[in-house]
Design a protein around this motif. Sequence first.
Motif, PDB file in Angstrom:
ATOM      1  N   GLU A 107      -2.949  -1.519   6.779  1.00  0.00           N
ATOM      2  CA  GLU A 107      -2.451  -2.470   5.942  1.00  0.00           C
ATOM      3  C   GLU A 107      -1.609  -2.017   5.032  1.00  0.00           C
ATOM      4  O   GLU A 107      -1.701  -1.890   3.625  1.00  0.00           O
ATOM      5  CB  GLU A 107      -3.846  -3.071   5.097  1.00  0.00           C
ATOM      6  N   PRO A 108      -0.524  -1.386   5.435  1.00  0.00           N
ATOM      7  CA  PRO A 108       0.478  -0.744   4.681  1.00  0.00           C
ATOM      8  C   PRO A 108       1.227  -1.714   3.734  1.00  0.00           C
ATOM      9  O   PRO A 108       1.995  -0.968   2.649  1.00  0.00           O
ATOM     10  CB  PRO A 108       1.432  -0.007   5.780  1.00  0.00           C
ATOM     11  N   PHE A 109       1.266  -3.095   4.192  1.00  0.00           N
ATOM     12  CA  PHE A 109       2.195  -3.796   3.126  1.00  0.00           C
ATOM     13  C   PHE A 109       1.404  -4.842   2.414  1.00  0.00           C
ATOM     14  O   PHE A 109       1.746  -5.440   1.722  1.00  0.00           O
ATOM     15  CB  PHE A 109       3.221  -4.696   4.153  1.00  0.00           C
ATOM     16  N   GLY A 110      -0.054  -4.388   2.203  1.00  0.00           N
ATOM     17  CA  GLY A 110      -0.796  -5.383   1.777  1.00  0.00           C
ATOM     18  C   GLY A 110      -0.675  -5.397   0.267  1.00  0.00           C
ATOM     19  O   GLY A 110      -0.824  -6.578  -0.443  1.00  0.00           O
TER      20      GLY A 110
ATOM     21  N   VAL B 200      -2.994  -2.392  11.190  1.00  0.00           N
ATOM     22  CA  VAL B 200      -4.290  -3.081  10.756  1.00  0.00           C
ATOM     23  C   VAL B 200      -3.818  -4.018   9.449  1.00  0.00           C
ATOM     24  O   VAL B 200      -3.107  -3.814   8.578  1.00  0.00           O
ATOM     25  CB  VAL B 200      -5.372  -1.968  10.193  1.00  0.00           C
ATOM     26  N   THR B 201      -4.587  -5.127   9.928  1.00  0.00           N
ATOM     27  CA  THR B 201      -4.021  -6.459   8.872  1.00  0.00           C
ATOM     28  C   THR B 201      -5.228  -7.369   8.601  1.00  0.00           C
ATOM     29  O   THR B 201      -6.113  -7.416   9.722  1.00  0.00           O
ATOM     30  CB  THR B 201      -2.836  -7.134   9.052  1.00  0.00           C
TER      31      THR B 201
ATOM     32  N   GLN C 240       6.437   2.941   0.674  1.00  0.00           N
ATOM     33  CA  GLN C 240       5.993   2.873   1.941  1.00  0.00           C
ATOM     34  C   GLN C 240       7.132   3.483   2.793  1.00  0.00           C
ATOM     35  O   GLN C 240       6.595   3.869   3.869  1.00  0.00           O
ATOM     36  CB  GLN C 240       5.698   1.580   2.210  1.00  0.00           C
ATOM     37  N   ARG C 241       8.174   3.095   2.646  1.00  0.00           N
ATOM     38  CA  ARG C 241       9.264   3.759   3.640  1.00  0.00           C
ATOM     39  C   ARG C 241       9.311   5.394   3.595  1.00  0.00           C
ATOM     40  O   ARG C 241       9.387   5.829   4.689  1.00  0.00           O
ATOM     41  CB  ARG C 241      10.789   3.220   3.306  1.00  0.00           C
ATOM     42  N   VAL C 242       8.931   5.863   2.571  1.00  0.00           N
ATOM     43  CA  VAL C 242       8.626   7.353   2.650  1.00  0.00           C
ATOM     44  C   VAL C 242       7.475   7.809   3.313  1.00  0.00           C
ATOM     45  O   VAL C 242       7.656   8.540   4.225  1.00  0.00           O
ATOM     46  CB  VAL C 242       8.527   8.032   1.041  1.00  0.00           C
TER      47      VAL C 242
END
Length: 253
Positions: A164-167, A195-196, A145-147
């Motif tokens: 929702e990048p960390f979902g 968005v979450t 996700q860091r990339v």
Amino acid sequence: MDERTAKLTLKNISKTFYDRQGEHPTIADVSFEVYDNEFLVILGPGLCGKTVLLNAVAGLERPTSGHVFLNGRELHGTDPTICMVFQKKAIFPWKTVMQNVEFGPKMRGVPKAERRKTAQKFIDLVGLQNFENSFPHELSGGMKQRVGIARAYANDPELLILDEPFGALDAQTRYSMQDEIIRIWKSEKKTIIFVTNNIEEALYLGDRIVLLSRQPASVKEIYSIGLPRPRDMLSADFLELREKISANMDITV
């Protein structure tokens, strides 16, 4: 009246899908503004239409009705100054970290030395120095996700959308990435829509929260979050806001 500069304006956005079973309204008359350098969170129950709304903003989905304006200019499709980071890690598995991050500038014809310098800046910013030559299968979920975040920033976007990048991350990595995205946002001064469907995450991250209803999504409430950063999820003010928003949030059934 709020006198801040509107980076993005949504006016009466609606989206209806059609198939043999009939009409399927997904978004219903959504209007709000996102201010310059703001960290705005869109919060809503699962499957309420959040991603469809994001796709309309990014030009990936044409709304049935309504208008999207970026810096006062109406958008009629995709715009190179809007970048998205998805929950699914949409990075090229056959490219190294460096090659992934420099991909956008390369496609724009930026000379190699310049794009390498830009890519290295954002690789360092997201904490992936010494992983420039690693491939995605050699990285953890959080690192992937860091990339994606570094690649988006390397394109120098006017607006960064994170869907929702960390979902899909484990709890510990998710908390760490929440702190990281705030650190990066403060450093780079970009306008972010995040968005979450997680109330705690929304409260921890957002300057404001746009609360959406169940599908078809409409704006139930917009909350201004005046809590100082870094935020304490166990503080009385945080828990009071959490309870207030929770009581107003639709439950998916």
